[in-house]
Design a protein around this motif. Structure first.
Motif, short mmCIF file in Angstrom:
data_model
loop_
_atom_site.label_atom_id
_atom_site.label_comp_id
_atom_site.label_asym_id
_atom_site.label_seq_id
_atom_site.Cartn_x
_atom_site.Cartn_y
_atom_site.Cartn_z
N TYR A 82 -10.40 0.62 -7.41
CA TYR A 82 -8.99 0.76 -7.03
C TYR A 82 -8.19 -0.22 -7.87
O TYR A 82 -8.62 -1.36 -8.06
CB TYR A 82 -8.82 0.48 -5.53
CG TYR A 82 -7.47 0.89 -5.01
CD1 TYR A 82 -7.22 2.23 -4.72
CD2 TYR A 82 -6.46 -0.02 -4.83
CE1 TYR A 82 -5.97 2.63 -4.27
CE2 TYR A 82 -5.21 0.37 -4.38
CZ TYR A 82 -4.97 1.69 -4.10
OH TYR A 82 -3.74 2.09 -3.66
N PRO A 83 -7.02 0.20 -8.36
CA PRO A 83 -6.28 -0.65 -9.31
C PRO A 83 -5.73 -1.96 -8.76
O PRO A 83 -5.48 -2.89 -9.51
CB PRO A 83 -5.14 0.24 -9.80
CG PRO A 83 -5.10 1.41 -8.89
CD PRO A 83 -6.41 1.49 -8.18
N ARG A 84 -5.51 -2.06 -7.46
CA ARG A 84 -4.99 -3.30 -6.88
C ARG A 84 -5.90 -3.75 -5.75
O ARG A 84 -6.32 -2.95 -4.93
CB ARG A 84 -3.57 -3.09 -6.31
CG ARG A 84 -2.53 -2.87 -7.35
CD ARG A 84 -1.11 -2.90 -6.85
NE ARG A 84 -0.88 -2.31 -5.56
CZ ARG A 84 -0.20 -2.92 -4.57
NH1 ARG A 84 0.28 -4.11 -4.73
NH2 ARG A 84 0.00 -2.30 -3.44
N GLN A 85 -6.16 -5.05 -5.69
CA GLN A 85 -7.00 -5.58 -4.62
C GLN A 85 -6.11 -5.88 -3.42
O GLN A 85 -5.12 -6.60 -3.53
CB GLN A 85 -7.71 -6.84 -5.08
CG GLN A 85 -8.73 -6.59 -6.15
CD GLN A 85 -9.53 -7.83 -6.49
OE1 GLN A 85 -9.12 -8.94 -6.24
NE2 GLN A 85 -10.69 -7.62 -7.08
N MET B 103 0.81 -1.20 0.00
CA MET B 103 0.00 0.00 0.00
C MET B 103 0.85 1.25 0.00
O MET B 103 0.53 2.21 -0.66
CB MET B 103 -0.94 -0.04 1.22
CG MET B 103 -1.72 1.22 1.45
SD MET B 103 -2.83 1.55 0.08
CE MET B 103 -3.40 3.15 0.49
N LEU C 250 -9.69 -2.77 -0.25
CA LEU C 250 -9.55 -1.96 -1.46
C LEU C 250 -9.76 -2.89 -2.65
O LEU C 250 -9.02 -3.84 -2.84
CB LEU C 250 -8.15 -1.32 -1.54
CG LEU C 250 -7.79 -0.31 -0.46
CD1 LEU C 250 -6.37 0.19 -0.65
CD2 LEU C 250 -8.76 0.87 -0.46
N SER C 251 -10.78 -2.60 -3.42
CA SER C 251 -11.09 -3.42 -4.59
C SER C 251 -11.53 -2.48 -5.71
O SER C 251 -11.64 -1.28 -5.49
CB SER C 251 -12.17 -4.44 -4.24
OG SER C 251 -13.33 -3.80 -3.78
N LEU D 90 1.23 7.71 -6.27
CA LEU D 90 0.23 8.77 -6.37
C LEU D 90 0.84 10.13 -6.05
O LEU D 90 0.57 11.13 -6.73
CB LEU D 90 -0.94 8.48 -5.41
CG LEU D 90 -2.04 9.53 -5.38
CD1 LEU D 90 -2.74 9.63 -6.73
CD2 LEU D 90 -3.05 9.21 -4.28
N ASP E 78 1.79 2.42 -3.37
CA ASP E 78 0.72 3.10 -4.09
C ASP E 78 0.69 4.58 -3.72
O ASP E 78 0.52 5.44 -4.58
CB ASP E 78 -0.64 2.48 -3.75
CG ASP E 78 -0.75 1.02 -4.15
OD1 ASP E 78 0.17 0.52 -4.84
OD2 ASP E 78 -1.74 0.38 -3.76
#
Length: 191
Positions: A151-154, A1, A147-148, A8, A4
Protein backbone atom coordinates in the motif's frame (compact mmCIF):
# COMPACT_ATOMS: atom_id res chain seq x y z
CA UNK A 1 -7.67 7.28 4.36
CA UNK A 2 -10.78 8.88 2.86
CA UNK A 3 -8.54 10.87 0.52
CA UNK A 4 -7.05 7.62 -0.77
CA UNK A 5 -10.53 6.30 -1.53
CA UNK A 6 -11.44 9.49 -3.38
CA UNK A 7 -8.28 9.33 -5.48
CA UNK A 8 -8.84 5.65 -6.29
CA UNK A 9 -12.45 6.37 -7.23
CA UNK A 10 -11.38 9.17 -9.59
CA UNK A 11 -8.83 6.91 -11.32
CA UNK A 12 -11.35 4.07 -11.72
CA UNK A 13 -13.98 6.57 -12.88
CA UNK A 14 -11.65 7.70 -15.68
CA UNK A 15 -10.90 4.08 -16.67
CA UNK A 16 -14.65 3.48 -16.85
CA UNK A 17 -15.04 6.39 -19.26
CA UNK A 18 -16.28 8.86 -16.66
CA UNK A 19 -15.70 12.58 -16.57
CA UNK A 20 -15.07 15.26 -13.97
CA UNK A 21 -18.01 17.19 -15.47
CA UNK A 22 -20.30 15.27 -13.14
CA UNK A 23 -18.51 16.81 -10.15
CA UNK A 24 -19.43 20.27 -11.47
CA UNK A 25 -23.11 19.28 -11.43
CA UNK A 26 -22.97 18.06 -7.83
CA UNK A 27 -25.78 19.51 -5.74
CA UNK A 28 -25.42 19.08 -1.98
CA UNK A 29 -27.46 20.66 0.77
CA UNK A 30 -25.14 22.59 3.04
CA UNK A 31 -22.23 21.83 0.70
CA UNK A 32 -20.16 24.59 2.30
CA UNK A 33 -20.09 22.62 5.57
CA UNK A 34 -17.73 19.90 4.33
CA UNK A 35 -14.74 22.15 3.47
CA UNK A 36 -15.38 24.20 6.62
CA UNK A 37 -15.26 21.07 8.80
CA UNK A 38 -11.99 19.99 7.17
CA UNK A 39 -10.44 23.39 7.90
CA UNK A 40 -11.70 23.32 11.51
CA UNK A 41 -10.16 19.86 12.06
CA UNK A 42 -6.81 21.00 10.64
CA UNK A 43 -6.87 24.12 12.85
CA UNK A 44 -7.66 22.07 15.97
CA UNK A 45 -4.90 19.60 15.12
CA UNK A 46 -2.35 22.36 14.41
CA UNK A 47 -3.14 24.46 17.50
CA UNK A 48 -3.96 21.90 20.19
CA UNK A 49 -0.31 21.76 21.31
CA UNK A 50 0.08 25.54 21.17
CA UNK A 51 -3.15 27.04 22.53
CA UNK A 52 -4.23 25.87 25.99
CA UNK A 53 -7.98 26.34 25.49
CA UNK A 54 -7.92 24.35 22.24
CA UNK A 55 -5.90 21.61 23.94
CA UNK A 56 -8.46 21.48 26.75
CA UNK A 57 -11.45 21.42 24.41
CA UNK A 58 -9.99 19.43 21.49
CA UNK A 59 -11.88 16.21 22.31
CA UNK A 60 -15.18 18.07 22.48
CA UNK A 61 -14.38 20.07 19.35
CA UNK A 62 -13.57 16.90 17.38
CA UNK A 63 -16.88 15.36 18.49
CA UNK A 64 -18.73 18.54 17.49
CA UNK A 65 -17.13 18.36 14.04
CA UNK A 66 -18.40 14.78 13.74
CA UNK A 67 -21.93 15.74 14.84
CA UNK A 68 -22.10 18.53 12.26
CA UNK A 69 -20.62 16.18 9.64
CA UNK A 70 -23.27 13.57 10.43
CA UNK A 71 -25.96 16.24 10.06
CA UNK A 72 -24.54 17.25 6.67
CA UNK A 73 -24.49 13.61 5.53
CA UNK A 74 -28.03 13.03 6.78
CA UNK A 75 -29.29 16.11 4.89
CA UNK A 76 -27.81 14.56 1.74
CA UNK A 77 -28.71 10.94 2.45
CA UNK A 78 -30.55 10.63 -0.89
CA UNK A 79 -27.28 11.10 -2.78
CA UNK A 80 -25.80 7.79 -3.99
CA UNK A 81 -23.36 6.44 -1.39
CA UNK A 82 -24.12 9.05 1.28
CA UNK A 83 -26.00 6.69 3.60
CA UNK A 84 -22.94 4.41 3.45
CA UNK A 85 -20.62 7.35 4.23
CA UNK A 86 -23.00 8.28 7.07
CA UNK A 87 -22.72 4.74 8.49
CA UNK A 88 -18.91 4.89 8.41
CA UNK A 89 -18.74 8.31 10.06
CA UNK A 90 -21.28 7.15 12.65
CA UNK A 91 -19.12 4.12 13.53
CA UNK A 92 -16.10 6.40 14.03
CA UNK A 93 -18.17 8.89 16.02
CA UNK A 94 -19.54 6.18 18.32
CA UNK A 95 -16.12 4.78 19.21
CA UNK A 96 -14.71 8.27 19.74
CA UNK A 97 -17.70 9.41 21.83
CA UNK A 98 -17.56 6.44 24.21
CA UNK A 99 -13.80 6.94 24.61
CA UNK A 100 -13.75 10.59 25.57
CA UNK A 101 -13.55 12.12 22.10
CA UNK A 102 -10.44 10.32 20.88
CA UNK A 103 -10.09 7.56 18.28
CA UNK A 104 -8.56 4.44 19.87
CA UNK A 105 -5.59 3.06 17.92
CA UNK A 106 -4.11 -0.42 18.22
CA UNK A 107 -0.47 -0.07 19.28
CA UNK A 108 0.23 -3.51 17.77
CA UNK A 109 -1.26 -2.49 14.41
CA UNK A 110 0.65 0.82 14.45
CA UNK A 111 4.11 -0.61 15.23
CA UNK A 112 5.37 0.02 11.70
CA UNK A 113 4.65 3.75 12.08
CA UNK A 114 7.68 4.15 14.32
CA UNK A 115 8.60 4.50 17.97
CA UNK A 116 8.00 8.27 18.02
CA UNK A 117 4.37 7.82 16.91
CA UNK A 118 3.80 5.00 19.42
CA UNK A 119 5.26 7.09 22.27
CA UNK A 120 3.06 10.09 21.38
CA UNK A 121 0.03 7.79 21.03
CA UNK A 122 0.60 6.20 24.43
CA UNK A 123 1.22 9.59 26.03
CA UNK A 124 -2.13 10.77 24.65
CA UNK A 125 -0.68 13.74 22.82
CA UNK A 126 -1.32 12.66 19.25
CA UNK A 127 -4.19 14.67 17.80
CA UNK A 128 -7.54 13.00 18.11
CA UNK A 129 -6.03 9.55 18.72
CA UNK A 130 -5.15 7.51 21.79
CA UNK A 131 -3.75 4.04 22.35
CA UNK A 132 -6.16 1.18 22.92
CA UNK A 133 -5.96 -0.03 26.51
CA UNK A 134 -7.96 -2.44 28.66
CA UNK A 135 -10.27 0.46 29.53
CA UNK A 136 -11.06 1.22 25.87
CA UNK A 137 -14.69 0.69 24.95
CA UNK A 138 -15.56 -0.88 21.57
CA UNK A 139 -11.90 -1.27 20.55
CA UNK A 140 -12.90 -3.25 17.44
CA UNK A 141 -14.28 0.03 16.00
CA UNK A 142 -10.96 1.83 16.52
CA UNK A 143 -8.01 2.12 14.17
CA UNK A 144 -7.02 -1.55 14.12
CA UNK A 145 -6.39 -2.27 10.41
CA UNK A 146 -2.74 -1.72 9.42
CA UNK A 147 -1.94 -0.60 5.88
CA UNK A 148 1.70 -0.95 4.90
CA UNK A 149 3.64 -1.73 1.71
CA UNK A 150 2.69 -2.53 -0.93
CA UNK A 151 0.00 0.00 0.00
CA UNK A 152 1.46 3.40 -0.94
CA UNK A 153 0.96 5.05 2.47
CA UNK A 154 1.56 3.57 5.90
CA UNK A 155 -1.39 4.08 8.22
CA UNK A 156 -3.83 2.37 10.54
CA UNK A 157 -7.52 2.64 9.75
CA UNK A 158 -10.87 1.68 11.26
CA UNK A 159 -13.84 -0.29 10.01
CA UNK A 160 -15.65 3.07 9.81
CA UNK A 161 -12.92 4.39 7.49
CA UNK A 162 -13.40 1.40 5.17
CA UNK A 163 -17.19 1.93 5.13
CA UNK A 164 -16.75 5.68 4.43
CA UNK A 165 -14.45 4.89 1.51
CA UNK A 166 -16.99 2.51 0.00
CA UNK A 167 -19.63 5.26 0.19
CA UNK A 168 -17.29 7.90 -1.26
CA UNK A 169 -16.40 5.49 -4.07
CA UNK A 170 -20.08 4.94 -4.91
CA UNK A 171 -20.81 8.67 -4.87
CA UNK A 172 -17.87 9.64 -7.09
CA UNK A 173 -18.56 6.81 -9.53
CA UNK A 174 -22.16 8.02 -9.82
CA UNK A 175 -21.05 11.60 -10.46
CA UNK A 176 -18.37 10.71 -12.98
CA UNK A 177 -20.46 8.23 -14.94
CA UNK A 178 -23.61 10.35 -15.01
CA UNK A 179 -21.86 13.38 -16.53
CA UNK A 180 -23.36 14.66 -19.78
CA UNK A 181 -21.71 12.93 -22.71
CA UNK A 182 -19.38 14.87 -25.04
CA UNK A 183 -20.96 13.14 -28.00
CA UNK A 184 -24.04 14.77 -29.44
CA UNK A 185 -26.11 13.36 -32.23
CA UNK A 186 -25.45 15.06 -35.59
CA UNK A 187 -27.72 12.80 -37.58
CA UNK A 188 -30.72 14.55 -39.13
CA UNK A 189 -34.02 13.87 -37.46
CA UNK A 190 -36.14 11.26 -39.25
CA UNK A 191 -39.52 12.26 -40.59
Amino acid sequence: MVYDGILLSLVIGFFRGGSLKGLAHMKLRGGWLFPLLLVVQFVIFALQDKVAIIAKLSNTLFLLVYVIGLLFLWLNRNQPGFIVIFAGVLLNFIVMAVNGGRMPVSVEAAQFLGREYIDALQAGVYGKHQAITQETLLPFLGDIIPLSPPYPRQQVISIGDVVMNVGAFLFIQHLMLSAPSKKTSTAPASR
